[in-house]
Design a protein around this motif. Sequence first.
Motif, PDB file in Angstrom:
ATOM      1  N   LEU A  34       0.844  -1.192   0.000  1.00 52.62           N
ATOM      2  CA  LEU A  34       0.000   0.000   0.000  1.00 52.62           C
ATOM      3  C   LEU A  34       0.875   1.237   0.000  1.00 52.62           C
ATOM      4  CD1 LEU A  34      -2.598  -1.177   2.642  1.00 52.62           C
ATOM      5  CD2 LEU A  34      -2.835  -1.201   0.150  1.00 52.62           C
ATOM      6  N   TYR A  35       0.417   2.271  -0.685  1.00 57.66           N
ATOM      7  CA  TYR A  35       1.183   3.506  -0.833  1.00 57.66           C
ATOM      8  C   TYR A  35       0.361   4.700  -0.370  1.00 57.66           C
ATOM      9  CZ  TYR A  35       4.096   0.555  -3.773  1.00 57.66           C
ATOM     10  OH  TYR A  35       4.903  -0.458  -4.229  1.00 57.66           O
ATOM     11  N   PRO A  36       1.033   5.793   0.006  1.00 57.07           N
ATOM     12  CA  PRO A  36       0.293   7.004   0.366  1.00 57.07           C
ATOM     13  C   PRO A  36      -0.665   7.392  -0.764  1.00 57.07           C
ATOM     14  CG  PRO A  36       2.595   7.268   0.935  1.00 57.07           C
ATOM     15  CD  PRO A  36       2.487   5.985   0.149  1.00 57.07           C
ATOM     16  N   GLY A  37      -1.896   7.705  -0.395  1.00 57.09           N
ATOM     17  CA  GLY A  37      -2.917   8.040  -1.378  1.00 57.09           C
ATOM     18  C   GLY A  37      -3.846   6.894  -1.715  1.00 57.09           C
ATOM     19  N   ASP A  38      -3.455   5.657  -1.378  1.00 57.12           N
ATOM     20  CA  ASP A  38      -4.333   4.513  -1.621  1.00 57.12           C
ATOM     21  C   ASP A  38      -5.554   4.588  -0.711  1.00 57.12           C
ATOM     22  OD1 ASP A  38      -2.651   3.403  -3.504  1.00 57.12           O
ATOM     23  OD2 ASP A  38      -1.845   1.850  -2.178  1.00 57.12           O
ATOM     24  N   THR A  39      -6.666   4.071  -1.205  1.00 58.48           N
ATOM     25  CA  THR A  39      -7.866   3.952  -0.386  1.00 58.48           C
ATOM     26  C   THR A  39      -8.230   2.475  -0.274  1.00 58.48           C
ATOM     27  OG1 THR A  39      -9.337   4.205  -2.277  1.00 58.48           O
ATOM     28  CG2 THR A  39      -8.791   6.199  -1.066  1.00 58.48           C
ATOM     29  N   ILE A  40      -8.667   2.088   0.901  1.00 54.15           N
ATOM     30  CA  ILE A  40      -9.100   0.720   1.152  1.00 54.15           C
ATOM     31  C   ILE A  40     -10.545   0.784   1.600  1.00 54.15           C
ATOM     32  CG2 ILE A  40      -8.783  -1.370   2.526  1.00 54.15           C
ATOM     33  CD1 ILE A  40      -5.968   1.036   2.161  1.00 54.15           C
ATOM     34  N   ARG A  41     -11.403   0.088   0.898  1.00 52.79           N
ATOM     35  CA  ARG A  41     -12.820   0.055   1.251  1.00 52.79           C
ATOM     36  C   ARG A  41     -13.193  -1.362   1.642  1.00 52.79           C
ATOM     37  NH1 ARG A  41     -17.337  -0.944  -1.838  1.00 52.79           N
ATOM     38  NH2 ARG A  41     -16.092  -0.788  -3.741  1.00 52.79           N
ATOM     39  N   VAL A  42     -13.754  -1.485   2.834  1.00 46.95           N
ATOM     40  CA  VAL A  42     -14.230  -2.765   3.336  1.00 46.95           C
ATOM     41  C   VAL A  42     -15.729  -2.588   3.586  1.00 46.95           C
ATOM     42  CG1 VAL A  42     -13.954  -4.541   5.095  1.00 46.95           C
ATOM     43  CG2 VAL A  42     -11.988  -3.136   4.436  1.00 46.95           C
ATOM     44  N   PRO A  43     -16.566  -3.143   2.707  1.00 43.70           N
ATOM     45  CA  PRO A  43     -18.010  -2.980   2.878  1.00 43.70           C
ATOM     46  C   PRO A  43     -18.438  -3.389   4.288  1.00 43.70           C
ATOM     47  CG  PRO A  43     -17.553  -3.983   0.762  1.00 43.70           C
ATOM     48  CD  PRO A  43     -16.242  -3.941   1.516  1.00 43.70           C
ATOM     49  N   GLU A  44     -19.351  -2.640   4.851  1.00 50.25           N
ATOM     50  CA  GLU A  44     -19.905  -2.844   6.192  1.00 50.25           C
ATOM     51  C   GLU A  44     -18.899  -2.564   7.309  1.00 50.25           C
ATOM     52  OE1 GLU A  44     -21.911  -6.590   6.527  1.00 50.25           O
ATOM     53  OE2 GLU A  44     -22.836  -6.367   4.560  1.00 50.25           O
ATOM     54  N   THR A  45     -17.672  -2.125   6.971  1.00 54.83           N
ATOM     55  CA  THR A  45     -16.678  -1.808   7.998  1.00 54.83           C
ATOM     56  C   THR A  45     -16.210  -0.375   7.882  1.00 54.83           C
ATOM     57  OG1 THR A  45     -15.945  -4.104   8.084  1.00 54.83           O
ATOM     58  CG2 THR A  45     -14.447  -2.453   8.974  1.00 54.83           C
ATOM     59  N   GLY A  46     -15.829   0.058   6.673  1.00 52.87           N
ATOM     60  CA  GLY A  46     -15.422   1.437   6.529  1.00 52.87           C
ATOM     61  C   GLY A  46     -14.514   1.682   5.337  1.00 52.87           C
ATOM     62  N   LEU A  47     -14.118   2.946   5.227  1.00 55.26           N
ATOM     63  CA  LEU A  47     -13.223   3.410   4.178  1.00 55.26           C
ATOM     64  C   LEU A  47     -11.971   3.935   4.857  1.00 55.26           C
ATOM     65  CD1 LEU A  47     -12.837   4.076   1.145  1.00 55.26           C
ATOM     66  CD2 LEU A  47     -13.887   6.287   1.627  1.00 55.26           C
ATOM     67  N   PHE A  48     -10.808   3.499   4.403  1.00 50.94           N
ATOM     68  CA  PHE A  48      -9.534   3.845   5.020  1.00 50.94           C
ATOM     69  C   PHE A  48      -8.627   4.497   3.984  1.00 50.94           C
ATOM     70  CE2 PHE A  48     -11.428   0.197   6.977  1.00 50.94           C
ATOM     71  CZ  PHE A  48     -11.371   0.477   8.330  1.00 50.94           C
ATOM     72  N   PHE A  49      -7.851   5.494   4.398  1.00 50.83           N
ATOM     73  CA  PHE A  49      -6.924   6.190   3.524  1.00 50.83           C
ATOM     74  C   PHE A  49      -5.505   5.981   4.037  1.00 50.83           C
ATOM     75  CE2 PHE A  49     -10.912   8.489   3.410  1.00 50.83           C
ATOM     76  CZ  PHE A  49     -11.147   8.592   2.053  1.00 50.83           C
ATOM     77  N   ILE A  50      -4.600   5.688   3.119  1.00 48.56           N
ATOM     78  CA  ILE A  50      -3.181   5.562   3.490  1.00 48.56           C
ATOM     79  C   ILE A  50      -2.554   6.923   3.309  1.00 48.56           C
ATOM     80  CG2 ILE A  50      -1.008   4.397   2.986  1.00 48.56           C
ATOM     81  CD1 ILE A  50      -3.260   2.564   4.065  1.00 48.56           C
ATOM     82  N   LYS A  51      -1.944   7.445   4.369  1.00 48.16           N
ATOM     83  CA  LYS A  51      -1.314   8.757   4.275  1.00 48.16           C
ATOM     84  C   LYS A  51       0.172   8.642   4.580  1.00 48.16           C
ATOM     85  CE  LYS A  51      -2.235  10.288   8.959  1.00 48.16           C
ATOM     86  NZ  LYS A  51      -2.703  11.365   9.778  1.00 48.16           N
ATOM     87  N   ALA A  52       0.922   9.611   4.093  1.00 47.79           N
ATOM     88  CA  ALA A  52       2.371   9.633   4.318  1.00 47.79           C
ATOM     89  C   ALA A  52       2.646   9.990   5.781  1.00 47.79           C
ATOM     90  CB  ALA A  52       3.026  10.633   3.391  1.00 47.79           C
ATOM     91  N   LYS A  53       3.810   9.600   6.256  1.00 50.40           N
ATOM     92  CA  LYS A  53       4.200   9.935   7.634  1.00 50.40           C
ATOM     93  C   LYS A  53       4.379  11.397   7.811  1.00 50.40           C
ATOM     94  CE  LYS A  53       6.425   5.726   9.088  1.00 50.40           C
ATOM     95  NZ  LYS A  53       7.633   5.138   9.598  1.00 50.40           N
TER      96      LYS A  53
END
Length: 53
Positions: A34-53
């Motif tokens: 996973l890289y900064p800017g990626d989005t992870i969507r898990v239906p019924e759980t949520g939406l997650f964003f990968i951000k840089a340190k």
Amino acid sequence: MQDIIASGGQAKWYLREKAVFVNDDPENRRGKKLYPGDTIRVPETGLFFIKAK
């Protein structure tokens, strides 16, 4: 996702049983990089964003 999946073994099971989308594409690899800017969507759980340190 750490609060949802704590280990690689859990990730393997979770990805086999549940739908997970990375940047709106279905993903079932537990070693996916996973890289900064990626989005992870898990239906019924949520939406997650990968951000840089």
